[in-house]
Design a protein around this motif. Structure first.
Motif, short mmCIF file in Angstrom:
data_model
loop_
_atom_site.label_atom_id
_atom_site.label_comp_id
_atom_site.label_asym_id
_atom_site.label_seq_id
_atom_site.Cartn_x
_atom_site.Cartn_y
_atom_site.Cartn_z
N ASP A 28 0.81 -1.22 0.00
CA ASP A 28 0.00 0.00 0.00
C ASP A 28 0.84 1.27 0.00
N TRP A 29 2.14 1.13 -0.22
CA TRP A 29 3.04 2.28 -0.07
C TRP A 29 2.73 3.40 -1.06
N ILE A 30 2.72 3.11 -2.35
CA ILE A 30 2.58 4.13 -3.39
C ILE A 30 1.14 4.11 -3.92
N ILE A 31 0.58 5.30 -4.10
CA ILE A 31 -0.81 5.45 -4.54
C ILE A 31 -0.85 6.05 -5.94
N GLU A 78 15.90 1.84 -7.13
CA GLU A 78 15.71 0.42 -7.43
C GLU A 78 14.53 -0.15 -6.63
N THR A 79 14.35 0.32 -5.41
CA THR A 79 13.22 -0.13 -4.59
C THR A 79 11.89 0.27 -5.23
N VAL A 80 11.80 1.51 -5.72
CA VAL A 80 10.58 1.98 -6.36
C VAL A 80 10.33 1.21 -7.67
N LEU A 87 13.13 9.47 -9.97
CA LEU A 87 12.07 9.24 -8.99
C LEU A 87 11.01 10.31 -9.05
N GLY A 88 11.43 11.55 -9.22
CA GLY A 88 10.47 12.65 -9.27
C GLY A 88 9.50 12.55 -10.42
N ARG A 89 9.89 11.81 -11.48
CA ARG A 89 9.05 11.69 -12.67
C ARG A 89 8.29 10.37 -12.72
N LEU A 90 8.51 9.48 -11.77
CA LEU A 90 7.89 8.15 -11.81
C LEU A 90 6.55 8.07 -11.10
N VAL A 91 6.44 8.69 -9.93
CA VAL A 91 5.26 8.50 -9.08
C VAL A 91 4.77 9.84 -8.55
N GLN A 92 3.56 9.85 -8.04
CA GLN A 92 3.00 11.08 -7.47
C GLN A 92 3.66 11.47 -6.16
N GLU A 93 4.22 10.50 -5.47
CA GLU A 93 4.83 10.77 -4.17
C GLU A 93 6.10 11.60 -4.30
N CYS A 102 4.64 8.53 4.50
CA CYS A 102 5.09 7.18 4.83
C CYS A 102 6.57 7.19 5.19
N ILE A 103 6.93 6.38 6.16
CA ILE A 103 8.32 6.23 6.58
C ILE A 103 8.72 4.78 6.39
N LEU A 104 9.79 4.54 5.66
CA LEU A 104 10.31 3.18 5.53
C LEU A 104 11.82 3.20 5.53
N ARG A 105 12.41 2.06 5.83
CA ARG A 105 13.87 1.96 5.87
C ARG A 105 14.35 1.09 4.72
N LEU A 106 15.41 1.57 4.06
CA LEU A 106 16.04 0.79 3.00
C LEU A 106 16.97 -0.24 3.63
N PRO A 107 16.91 -1.50 3.21
CA PRO A 107 17.65 -2.55 3.92
C PRO A 107 19.16 -2.49 3.76
N LYS A 108 19.66 -2.04 2.61
CA LYS A 108 21.10 -2.08 2.37
C LYS A 108 21.82 -0.89 3.01
N THR A 109 21.42 0.32 2.66
CA THR A 109 22.09 1.52 3.18
C THR A 109 21.54 1.95 4.54
N ARG A 110 20.40 1.40 4.93
CA ARG A 110 19.73 1.74 6.19
C ARG A 110 19.21 3.18 6.22
#
Length: 252
Positions: free
Chosen positions: A28-31, A70-72, A109-115, A221-229
């Motif tokens: 449900d992260w990205i709308i 890459e996550t997005v 990223l700025g051009r991919l999603v509304q977020e 939304c707040i999330l953590r990236l697993p590799k770079t933290r």
């Protein structure tokens, strides 16, 4: 230019407390909502004409920014509606082809999603804003906040006192990969324009709010990236005309 508005906000905005966070499922992260085409066209225009105002990336944030991209892309490949993902480009649901520029991850990223996407890296005791694609600021300039710690980023916001700042910092410290959190705010506005970095009189909650014709809410939304933290702070902006429907359940 006609205002870019949603028909409704998909959660209950009738009451809130700061920071008011709740768990969020990654699916449900990205709308993608009914204002997608209008918001994305504006994002493209802002990135083309005002890049320094909406894109920032400090030295040292490259690895985490690329991980976020890459996550997005992975998320959109699994959950995105009508996105076509290729190695070198993405075709958005509105038909626009976006090159995947891995040397410019925040631009892509700025051009991919509304977020809007903000990257926060832990430096010392606090998380610091080190990179962002922020096309729809509400009463703050990205250039004034990049490189600043979390508590100073929020210092002009009413009701954001020291105890709340500490609670928010603990949230960023505690959030874990694949276990994001979300919250929202709710403000009354005279002007529905999405790129609104300058604070304008009366546009905070409680100051004769009933006279303003538009309602603006950020789903954060707040999330953590697993590799770079690194922590990601994503912002989906809703603007509706007063009298439009809002969701009755406080869920994303």
């Amino acid at each position: 230019m006609s205002p870019i508005l949603q028909d409704k906000i998909p959660y209950d905005v009738s009451s809130k407390s700061l920071p008011g966070t709740a768990p969020l499922e990654m699916r449900d992260w990205i709308i993608q909502d009914d204002a997608f085409a209008g918001q994305m066209a504006l994002r493209d225009e802002l990135i083309m004409t005002r890049r320094d105002d909406v894109i920032a990336m400090q030295n040292g944030s490259e690895e985490s920014a690329l991980e976020l991209l890459e996550t997005v892309l992975t998320w959109l490949g699994s959950h995105g509606t009508n996105y076509q993902i290729e190695a070198a480009h993405v075709t958005r649901p509105d038909g626009v082809l976006v090159p995947v520029e891995r040397n410019q991850p925040m631009v892509t990223l700025g051009r991919l999603v509304q977020e809007d996407m903000c990257l926060m890296l832990k430096q010392g005791e606090e998380h610091v804003l080190t990179a962002a694609a922020l096309c729809f600021p509400a009463n703050w300039y990205l250039s004034e906040k990049v490189g600043r710690p979390l508590t100073l980023i929020h210092d002009p916001v009413p009701d954001y006192d020291e105890s709340i700042a500490q609670r928010v910092q603990r949230l960023f410290d505690g959030v874990q990969p694949e276990r994001p959190l979300w919250r929202f705010n709710a403000l009354h506005y005279e002007d529905p324009v999405l790129f609104q970095p300058e604070r304008r009189h009366g546009e905070y909650k409680g100051l004769h709010a009933e006279v303003f014709p538009f309602f603006r809410s950020e789903r954060q939304c707040i999330l953590r990236l697993p590799k770079t933290r690194a922590c990601v702070f994503s912002i989906h902006t809703f603007v509706i005309a007063k009298g439009a429907q809002t969701g009755m359940e406080a869920s994303p």
